[in-house]
Enzyme design. Structure first.
Site, PDB file in Angstrom:
ATOM      1  N   PRO A 193     -14.914  -6.869   3.054  1.00 32.53           N
ATOM      2  CA  PRO A 193     -16.073  -7.298   3.857  1.00 32.53           C
ATOM      3  C   PRO A 193     -17.327  -6.451   3.669  1.00 32.53           C
ATOM      4  O   PRO A 193     -18.444  -6.939   3.838  1.00 32.53           O
ATOM      5  CB  PRO A 193     -15.559  -7.165   5.299  1.00 32.53           C
ATOM      6  N   TYR A 231       0.852  -1.192   0.000  1.00 28.17           N
ATOM      7  CA  TYR A 231       0.000   0.000   0.000  1.00 28.17           C
ATOM      8  C   TYR A 231       0.888   1.243   0.000  1.00 28.17           C
ATOM      9  O   TYR A 231       1.315   1.722   1.063  1.00 28.17           O
ATOM     10  CB  TYR A 231      -0.958  -0.004   1.196  1.00 28.17           C
TER      11      TYR A 231
HETATM   12  N1  LIG Z   1      -4.810  -9.403   1.495  1.00 22.87           N
HETATM   13  C1  LIG Z   1      -5.223  -8.858   0.383  1.00 22.87           C
HETATM   14  O1  LIG Z   1      -4.911  -9.305  -0.706  1.00 22.87           O
HETATM   15  C2  LIG Z   1      -6.080  -7.637   0.465  1.00 22.87           C
HETATM   16  C3  LIG Z   1      -6.657  -7.098  -0.708  1.00 22.87           C
HETATM   17  C4  LIG Z   1      -7.451  -5.948  -0.589  1.00 22.87           C
HETATM   18  C5  LIG Z   1      -7.657  -5.375   0.658  1.00 22.87           C
HETATM   19  N2  LIG Z   1      -7.072  -5.910   1.769  1.00 22.87           N
HETATM   20  C6  LIG Z   1      -7.282  -5.322   3.118  1.00 22.87           C
HETATM   21  O2  LIG Z   1      -8.661  -5.389   3.413  1.00 22.87           O
HETATM   22  C7  LIG Z   1      -9.165  -4.104   3.750  1.00 22.87           C
HETATM   23  C8  LIG Z   1     -10.604  -3.983   3.257  1.00 22.87           C
HETATM   24  O3  LIG Z   1     -10.688  -4.282   1.886  1.00 22.87           O
HETATM   25  P1  LIG Z   1     -11.382  -3.344   0.820  1.00 22.87           P
HETATM   26  O4  LIG Z   1     -11.083  -1.928   1.114  1.00 22.87           O
HETATM   27  O5  LIG Z   1     -11.044  -3.882  -0.514  1.00 22.87           O
HETATM   28  O6  LIG Z   1     -12.915  -3.682   1.018  1.00 22.87           O
HETATM   29  P2  LIG Z   1     -14.115  -3.094   1.906  1.00 22.87           P
HETATM   30  O7  LIG Z   1     -13.598  -2.691   3.241  1.00 22.87           O
HETATM   31  O8  LIG Z   1     -15.200  -4.089   1.844  1.00 22.87           O
HETATM   32  O9  LIG Z   1     -14.620  -1.848   1.070  1.00 22.87           O
HETATM   33  C9  LIG Z   1     -14.078  -0.594   1.169  1.00 22.87           C
HETATM   34  C10 LIG Z   1     -14.936   0.305   0.283  1.00 22.87           C
HETATM   35  O10 LIG Z   1     -16.245   0.385   0.833  1.00 22.87           O
HETATM   36  C11 LIG Z   1     -16.539   1.737   1.178  1.00 22.87           C
HETATM   37  N3  LIG Z   1     -17.131   1.707   2.521  1.00 22.87           N
HETATM   38  C12 LIG Z   1     -16.535   1.441   3.700  1.00 22.87           C
HETATM   39  N4  LIG Z   1     -17.399   1.507   4.721  1.00 22.87           N
HETATM   40  C13 LIG Z   1     -18.596   1.830   4.173  1.00 22.87           C
HETATM   41  C14 LIG Z   1     -19.890   2.044   4.712  1.00 22.87           C
HETATM   42  N5  LIG Z   1     -20.128   1.936   6.016  1.00 22.87           N
HETATM   43  N6  LIG Z   1     -20.881   2.370   3.848  1.00 22.87           N
HETATM   44  C15 LIG Z   1     -20.664   2.466   2.520  1.00 22.87           C
HETATM   45  N7  LIG Z   1     -19.450   2.275   1.954  1.00 22.87           N
HETATM   46  C16 LIG Z   1     -18.428   1.959   2.770  1.00 22.87           C
HETATM   47  C17 LIG Z   1     -15.243   2.504   1.159  1.00 22.87           C
HETATM   48  O11 LIG Z   1     -15.450   3.796   0.662  1.00 22.87           O
HETATM   49  P3  LIG Z   1     -15.289   5.112   1.594  1.00 22.87           P
HETATM   50  O12 LIG Z   1     -13.833   5.387   1.731  1.00 22.87           O
HETATM   51  O13 LIG Z   1     -16.038   6.139   0.825  1.00 22.87           O
HETATM   52  O14 LIG Z   1     -15.931   4.783   2.912  1.00 22.87           O
HETATM   53  C18 LIG Z   1     -14.409   1.690   0.180  1.00 22.87           C
HETATM   54  O15 LIG Z   1     -14.621   2.135  -1.135  1.00 22.87           O
HETATM   55  C19 LIG Z   1      -8.188  -3.130   3.086  1.00 22.87           C
HETATM   56  O16 LIG Z   1      -8.150  -1.883   3.734  1.00 22.87           O
HETATM   57  C20 LIG Z   1      -6.872  -3.859   3.239  1.00 22.87           C
HETATM   58  O17 LIG Z   1      -6.337  -3.623   4.536  1.00 22.87           O
HETATM   59  C21 LIG Z   1      -6.300  -7.034   1.682  1.00 22.87           C
END
Ligand SMILES: NC(=O)c1ccc[n+]([C@@H]2O[C@H](COP(=O)([O-])OP(=O)(O)OC[C@H]3O[C@@H](n4cnc5c(N)ncnc54)[C@H](OP(=O)(O)O)[C@@H]3O)[C@@H](O)[C@H]2O)c1
Length: 276
Positions: A201, A54
């Protein structure tokens, strides 16, 4: 908030925070990111996920700027195993021992700690024997640079092979109420008491198939994002979601989901949305 002991040791709240989406560029956006990270800790979040990938270390540096010296109850976990793109090239997996060691040293320096309490292998590099990749992390643990070892995006066979080499404390795979591809990995983690950190998630809340999620949200007075998180928390005691956001309102909403309880009937309706 309910807690889970990583590797049977450090207790963290089961609703964590993923820092990947925090902008790091200097200026007002960085200040907003610092505020989000600090607010997460104020709200009781004790598990924050980052990775060298990141921003090639920039996200780790941001967390250190926001949160160092870390409160004792906070666990900041990072990931190694992806190499930055060479000039004109593309980023690629790299699980070579010397590279993993270098990224761990970088992580220690950027996060300003002497030990990474939970270090995750971001991806298994198919070009390098798994025993060499996980064995390197085992050696770093023996040297005291790592507390516990985790994996990311692995299948059951890889998890079992890795467990034959060293204790694995966590697995981070993509998983949510609509995306159950890694059900078997979750079950293996549950059987072994390994933390399962589902990434993406919250995503189902914004999906076109969110109808049923929205209905349950209306019934509970919660938001669809909260329902998606509550379903995960109820799915398994080893589940530690790490929702990511760049905004305080969504952060507060997500953390509050740790206290939302779906009825058995609501849970089952959501469970049927995707075939395991
Ligand atoms: N191990 C891996 O390969 C891998 C890959 C990807 C991610 N990750 C980790 O997993 C974490 C989460 O993954 P992710 O960011 O892909 O998925 P996520 O948490 O499911 O989705 C994040 C997205 O949802 C929005 N969001 C968050 N809370 C919300 C709410 N209450 N209401 C509406 N929209 C909401 C955010 O936008 P806003 O900013 O506008 O809230 C963002 O665009 C990452 O931060 C990272 O640490 C790991």
């Amino acid at each position: 908030m309910e807690t889970f002991r990583i590797g049977g040791e450090k207790a963290v709240g089961r609703l964590g925070f993923g820092a990947m989406r925090l902008p790091t560029e200097a200026g007002p956006q960085r200040q907003a990111s610092v505020a989000v990270a600090r607010r997460a800790v104020e709200l009781g979040v004790t598990l924050i996920d980052t990775a060298h990938l990141y921003g090639w270390g920039a996200n780790e540096e941001l967390l250190a700027e926001a949160l160092h010296p870390y409160p004792p109850e906070l666990l900041v976990t990072t990931k190694v195993g992806v190499a930055p793109p060479p000039p004109g090239g593309e980023a690629d997996l790299c699980g070579r021992p010397e590279f993993l060691r270098e990224q761990v040293e970088d992580g220690l320096r950027r996060l300003r700690v002497e030990r990474l309490e939970l270090l995750q292998l971001h991806r298994v590099d198919p070009q390098v024997p798994l025993a060499d990749q996980v064995g390197t992390l085992r050696d770093l643990r023996a040297q005291g640079k790592i507390g516990h070892i985790g994996l990311s995006e692995v299948n059951v066979a890889q998890l079992q092979e890795a467990r034959g080499i060293v204790e694995i404390a966590s697995v981070q795979n993509r998983y949510n109420v609509l995306d159950r591809e890694h059900e078997a990995v979750l079950e293996a983690c549950e059987a072994a008491g390994i933390a399962f950190l589902p990434w993406r998630p919250v995503h189902p809340a914004a999906s076109q198939d969110a109808g049923e999620i929205a209905e349950v949200a209306a019934e509970t007075g919660a938001t669809a994002a909260q329902v998606a998180l509550a379903w995960l928390l109820q799915r398994s005691p080893v589940m530690l979601p790490i929702p990511g956001t760049a905004g305080i309102a969504h952060l507060e909403e997500n953390v509050a989901a740790a206290y939302l309880r779906l009825s058995g009937e609501q849970y089952d309706r959501l469970d049927r949305l995707a075939a395991p």
